[in-house]
Design an enzyme around this catalytic site. Structure first.
Site, PDB file in Angstrom:
ATOM      1  N   HIS A   5      59.128  23.105  37.745  1.00 14.13           N
ATOM      2  CA  HIS A   5      58.348  23.282  38.963  1.00 14.13           C
ATOM      3  C   HIS A   5      57.398  22.136  39.263  1.00 14.13           C
ATOM      4  CE1 HIS A   5      59.400  27.292  37.307  1.00 14.13           C
ATOM      5  NE2 HIS A   5      59.783  27.493  38.553  1.00 14.13           N
ATOM      6  N   GLY A  21      45.160  27.699  47.051  1.00 12.42           N
ATOM      7  CA  GLY A  21      46.440  28.369  47.185  1.00 12.42           C
ATOM      8  C   GLY A  21      47.397  27.654  48.121  1.00 12.42           C
ATOM      9  N   ARG A  25      45.976  22.895  52.259  1.00 14.41           N
ATOM     10  CA  ARG A  25      44.587  22.734  51.828  1.00 14.41           C
ATOM     11  C   ARG A  25      44.501  21.765  50.655  1.00 14.41           C
ATOM     12  NH1 ARG A  25      42.231  28.135  50.575  1.00 14.41           N
ATOM     13  NH2 ARG A  25      42.460  28.398  52.825  1.00 14.41           N
ATOM     14  N   ARG A  88      40.044  27.091  40.486  1.00 17.63           N
ATOM     15  CA  ARG A  88      40.613  27.620  41.726  1.00 17.63           C
ATOM     16  C   ARG A  88      39.584  27.504  42.844  1.00 17.63           C
ATOM     17  NH1 ARG A  88      42.787  30.890  45.355  1.00 17.63           N
ATOM     18  NH2 ARG A  88      41.867  32.938  45.772  1.00 17.63           N
ATOM     19  N   GLY A  90      39.383  28.775  46.523  1.00 13.36           N
ATOM     20  CA  GLY A  90      40.127  29.617  47.444  1.00 13.36           C
ATOM     21  C   GLY A  90      39.239  30.449  48.339  1.00 13.36           C
ATOM     22  N   GLU A 179      40.506  38.991  45.681  1.00  9.10           N
ATOM     23  CA  GLU A 179      41.459  37.898  45.892  1.00  9.10           C
ATOM     24  C   GLU A 179      42.696  38.205  45.061  1.00  9.10           C
ATOM     25  OE1 GLU A 179      41.407  34.866  43.009  1.00  9.10           O
ATOM     26  OE2 GLU A 179      41.395  36.925  42.307  1.00  9.10           O
ATOM     27  N   MET A 180      43.530  37.222  44.760  1.00  6.41           N
ATOM     28  CA  MET A 180      44.830  37.547  44.161  1.00  6.41           C
ATOM     29  C   MET A 180      45.233  36.671  42.976  1.00  6.41           C
ATOM     30  SD  MET A 180      47.048  38.390  47.626  1.00  6.41           S
ATOM     31  CE  MET A 180      48.295  39.333  46.747  1.00  6.41           C
ATOM     32  N   GLU A 181      44.308  35.843  42.457  1.00  3.83           N
ATOM     33  CA  GLU A 181      44.739  34.885  41.432  1.00  3.83           C
ATOM     34  C   GLU A 181      43.861  34.773  40.197  1.00  3.83           C
ATOM     35  OE1 GLU A 181      46.623  33.909  45.238  1.00  3.83           O
ATOM     36  OE2 GLU A 181      44.479  33.829  44.757  1.00  3.83           O
ATOM     37  N   ASP A 204      36.608  36.832  55.003  1.00  2.00           N
ATOM     38  CA  ASP A 204      36.642  38.065  55.775  1.00  2.00           C
ATOM     39  C   ASP A 204      35.919  39.133  54.967  1.00  2.00           C
ATOM     40  OD1 ASP A 204      38.973  39.834  54.356  1.00  2.00           O
ATOM     41  OD2 ASP A 204      39.438  37.698  54.295  1.00  2.00           O
TER      42      ASP A 204
END
Length: 235
Positions: A5, A21, A25, A88, A90, A179-181, A204
């Site tokens: 990858h 992410g 960006r 991170r 983000g 968030e998601m990470e 948000d």
């Protein structure tokens, strides 16, 4: 050598990597911070860039969305490219009234509803926490700015459909953002005895959507978080 990858060689990445992410960006951050940036990988549209900031090496690479995507890149960066720390940079959704859209959260730890960390140590509920030196550096860089918060976040598997009562309970327990990470990143850093931090701009708010950032604003309103991330990267 290149991995499945990441099409780069050892030495192409700096010891510290900033990880937003969104690939756009990542490119924007690289151009903003590093006039000497060079692209070192671009597999599946996930660009990675290396240059210098104030004479110190730094890399920027996108993670994609969610812990499975970030996990691929974090594993390969730590295990194959001698990366020592990942920060991170983000966005996140606000969960509590004490945070507002535009505020920044330095994620001290990350709860999660994901199963990704449950099998790491059988019989143990793994605590996904940030690396203290990185937290301390970010806090020092923040100074007296009261719109920057240090608190736990929650890393979700699902963007939609999370129970409202669970959101409220998280806020009641001092969780400021979703968030998601981060939980995945913190666990992978611990696995490799490396360092990790998430610095998140509130884009948000789950309690009041009237001030939510537009998609364009999400892509540009991250300068304060970026400054804290750079301070952590080079501490």
């Amino acid at each position: 050598m290149a991995t499945p990858h990441i099409a780069a060689e050892k030495g192409d990445f700096a010891p510290a990597v900033l990880m937003p992410g969104d690939p756009r960006r990542a490119e924007r951050i690289a151009n903003l911070l590093m006039p000497d940036a060079r692209k070192v990988s671009d597999v599946r549209g996930i660009g990675a860039y290396t240059g210098t900031v104030d004479g110190k090496p730094l890399s920027v690479m996108a993670s994609g969305m969610g812990m499975p995507s970030l996990g691929i890149y974090a594993n390969e960066l730590f295990s194959q490219f001698d990366v020592r720390r990942i920060i991170r940079v983000g966005t996140a959704g606000g969960l509590a009234h004490k945070v507002k859209v535009g505020d920044v959260v330095v994620a001290l730890g990350a709860h999660t509803d994901s199963a990704m960390n449950t099998t790491r140590i059988p019989g143990i509920h793994f605590s996904a926490v940030a690396s203290y030196p990185l937290v301390a550096a970010a806090v020092a860089a923040a100074g007296s700015d009261t719109t920057i918060h240090v608190a736990p976040v929650v890393s979700r598997d699902h963007f939609y459909g999370n129970p409202a009562e669970q959101v409220q309970a998280l806020a009641d327990y001092g969780t400021l953002a979703v968030e998601m990470e981060a939980a995945g990143l913190y666990a992978i850093a611990a696995q490799y005895d490396r360092e990790a931090l998430a610095v998140l701009t509130i884009s948000d708010h789950l309690l009041d959507h009237s001030q939510d950032m537009t998609a364009e604003e999400r892509e540009h309103n991250f300068e304060r978080a970026l400054a804290l991330a750079v301070a952590a990267a080079h501490c």
